[in-house]
Write an enzyme that holds these catalytic residues in place. Structure first.
Site, PDB file in Angstrom:
ATOM      1  N   SER A   1     -15.238  -8.159  12.762  1.00 42.35           N
ATOM      2  CA  SER A   1     -14.923  -8.664  11.421  1.00 42.35           C
ATOM      3  C   SER A   1     -13.615  -8.122  10.888  1.00 42.35           C
ATOM      4  CB  SER A   1     -16.051  -8.308  10.446  1.00 42.35           C
ATOM      5  OG  SER A   1     -16.235  -6.899  10.390  1.00 42.35           O
TER       6      SER A   1
ATOM      7  N   ARG B   1       0.801  -1.222   0.000  1.00 42.54           N
ATOM      8  CA  ARG B   1       0.000   0.000   0.000  1.00 42.54           C
ATOM      9  C   ARG B   1       0.835   1.274   0.000  1.00 42.54           C
ATOM     10  NH1 ARG B   1      -4.118  -2.065   4.696  1.00 42.54           N
ATOM     11  NH2 ARG B   1      -5.354  -3.502   3.412  1.00 42.54           N
TER      12      ARG B   1
ATOM     13  N   CYS C   1      -9.558  -1.271   5.291  1.00 46.21           N
ATOM     14  CA  CYS C   1     -11.015  -1.197   5.330  1.00 46.21           C
ATOM     15  C   CYS C   1     -11.516   0.142   5.869  1.00 46.21           C
ATOM     16  CB  CYS C   1     -11.570  -2.348   6.166  1.00 46.21           C
ATOM     17  SG  CYS C   1     -10.836  -2.489   7.813  1.00 46.21           S
TER      18      CYS C   1
ATOM     19  N   HIS D   1     -18.076  -1.437  10.068  1.00 40.55           N
ATOM     20  CA  HIS D   1     -17.363  -0.423  10.833  1.00 40.55           C
ATOM     21  C   HIS D   1     -18.143   0.892  10.821  1.00 40.55           C
ATOM     22  CE1 HIS D   1     -14.215  -3.201  11.125  1.00 40.55           C
ATOM     23  NE2 HIS D   1     -13.297  -2.671  10.341  1.00 40.55           N
TER      24      HIS D   1
END
Length: 408
Positions: A223, A165, A193, A307
């Site tokens: 999650s 990234r 995320c 989230h």
């Protein structure tokens, strides 16, 4: 006893939402119009024909044929969602191959769209036969194999880990923001995320008012730690209700009936790595300066999935609430849920399983005045924050001609 019964019912509902994903929420094709007319032209169905009599593994022109797709790590939480997203996607897939470890090799995966798929033992040369390979594996695995898969005219690799990234030569992509960066690239990084979910709302506001500062607090579901994290929360909640002490092997502390103000390791500056990911990735994806002020506090909360983020922005231009609302309503991948008088606002309960990010609680900032806005965001971490974004990257590459250039 009334409290215990209510808690068990709530846990059961949360679990059933996961099992029923794709049934009660938006399950239309990504490339079809969702519930608004603002889907950009690059996200419309292509005219690429499906493969017919020619071998499925053969790489052919995107103007004639479709693409062979592989998933590495398809038995994990994100990998499963990538497969399910491909089931609903209009991406022109001629064949779906699933690669796994020796433990899962030989097992069968049933797919409505692709039939019965036998899991293959991962092998670089076999995976290179695919046009596109989704990596839903650890960063260490990606570092070891991603470039071997993609270099020397190999496959296009879309990596969900954090391995690449921050490499300046590898695009970090949210298709609705910087999809053009995929052209000429064979290795593409999927963002964290939390970043992906937040940027779906921040980008249209940046275009409307020009961001000056971003302050974010996140409330992240179990999650985020994959299936093991969700299992630890579920099992720990049962243990807690039965009077037992919950175990915590995945999280720093027991998560049931608790919040943990730490996600990932602490850095020298006092922030955690998860918090710094938001800073680093927001700058890169949006093309902001290296010192652009973005601050995040990340908290793990005892919800199964989706989230939440409380975001405060300072802008260069004065904020008009109606203009802000319209910008968000017109943004692809965003749904505005902001009717406080009817108790309508973003929640994990409603964001779970949805392809769109929910945005609400829009209000002028008491801190930044006319040049400030505060709002609340919810998004499915396994979808918009991972699998869906990865599949949308592939769709964008098909639509913008990137795949046609790589596989003429």
């Amino acid at each position: 006893m009334k409290f215990i019964g209510s808690a068990l019912i709530a846990l059961s509902i949360a679990a059933s939402q996961i099992e029923a994903f794709g049934v009660g929420h938006r399950t239309t094709s990504f490339l079809s119009s969702r519930n608004k007319a603002a889907v950009p032209s690059s996200f419309t169905p292509s005219n690429i024909r499906k493969a017919s009599s020619q071998p499925q593994q053969q790489r052919l022109s995107s103007l004639q044929m479709s693409y062979s797709v592989g998933i590495v790590g398809a038995t994990g939480a994100v990998g499963k969602e990538i497969r399910q997203c491909l089931e609903k996607s209009s991406f022109p897939t001629s064949q779906l191959r699933i690669f796994g470890s020796a433990r899962s090799a030989g097992s069968k995966v049933e797919s409505d769209k692709f039939g019965t798929i036998e899991v293959e033992l991962f092998d670089v040369e076999k995976a290179r036969e695919c046009n596109i390979v989704f990596l839903a594996v650890s960063g260490d695995f990606a570092k070891e194999h991603a470039k071997a898969l993609s270099e020397n005219n190999g496959a296009v690799v879309i990596d969900n880990s954090s391995a690449f990234r921050y490499d300046k030569d590898i695009p970090l992509v949210v298709p609705e923001i910087n999809g053009e960066c995929t052209k000429g690239a064979r290795l593409i990084a999927n963002p964290n995320c939390t970043t992906a979910i937040g940027l779906m709302s921040l980008w249209p506001l940046h275009k409307a008012f020009t961001l000056k500062k971003v302050l974010m607090s996140t409330y992240q579901a179990a999650s985020g730690a994959g299936q093991p994290g969700m299992d630890e929360l579920t099992d720990g909640t049962k243990d807690k209700l039965e009077g037992k002490t919950p175990k915590n092997e995945i999280f720093a502390h027991p998560l049931p009936f608790n919040v943990i103000p730490q996600i990932d390791a602490f850095q020298e500056n006092g922030y955690t790595k998860e918090e710094m990911k938001v800073t680093w990735e927001t700058r890169k994806i949006c093309g902001l300066d290296d010192d652009f002020p973005v601050s995040c506090s990340a908290v793990r909360i005892p919800t199964i999935r989706a989230h939440s983020e409380s975001i405060i922005i300072e802008t260069e231009k004065p904020v008009d609430l109606e203009v802000a609302r319209k910008a968000l309503e017109d943004a692809p991948g965003v749904v505005v849920k902001d009717v406080p008088e009817n108790l309508e606002y973003p929640m994990p309960l409603t964001a779970t399983g949805s392809y769109d990010v929910e945005v609400g609680r829009l209000r002028k900032s008491l801190v930044f005045g006319d040049n400030g806005l505060e709002f609340f965001v919810c998004g499915d971490q396994l979808l918009r924050g991972a699998a869906l974004n990865a599949v949308l990257v592939a769709e964008e590459m098909s639509n913008n001609g990137a795949l046609a250039e790589l596989f003429p």
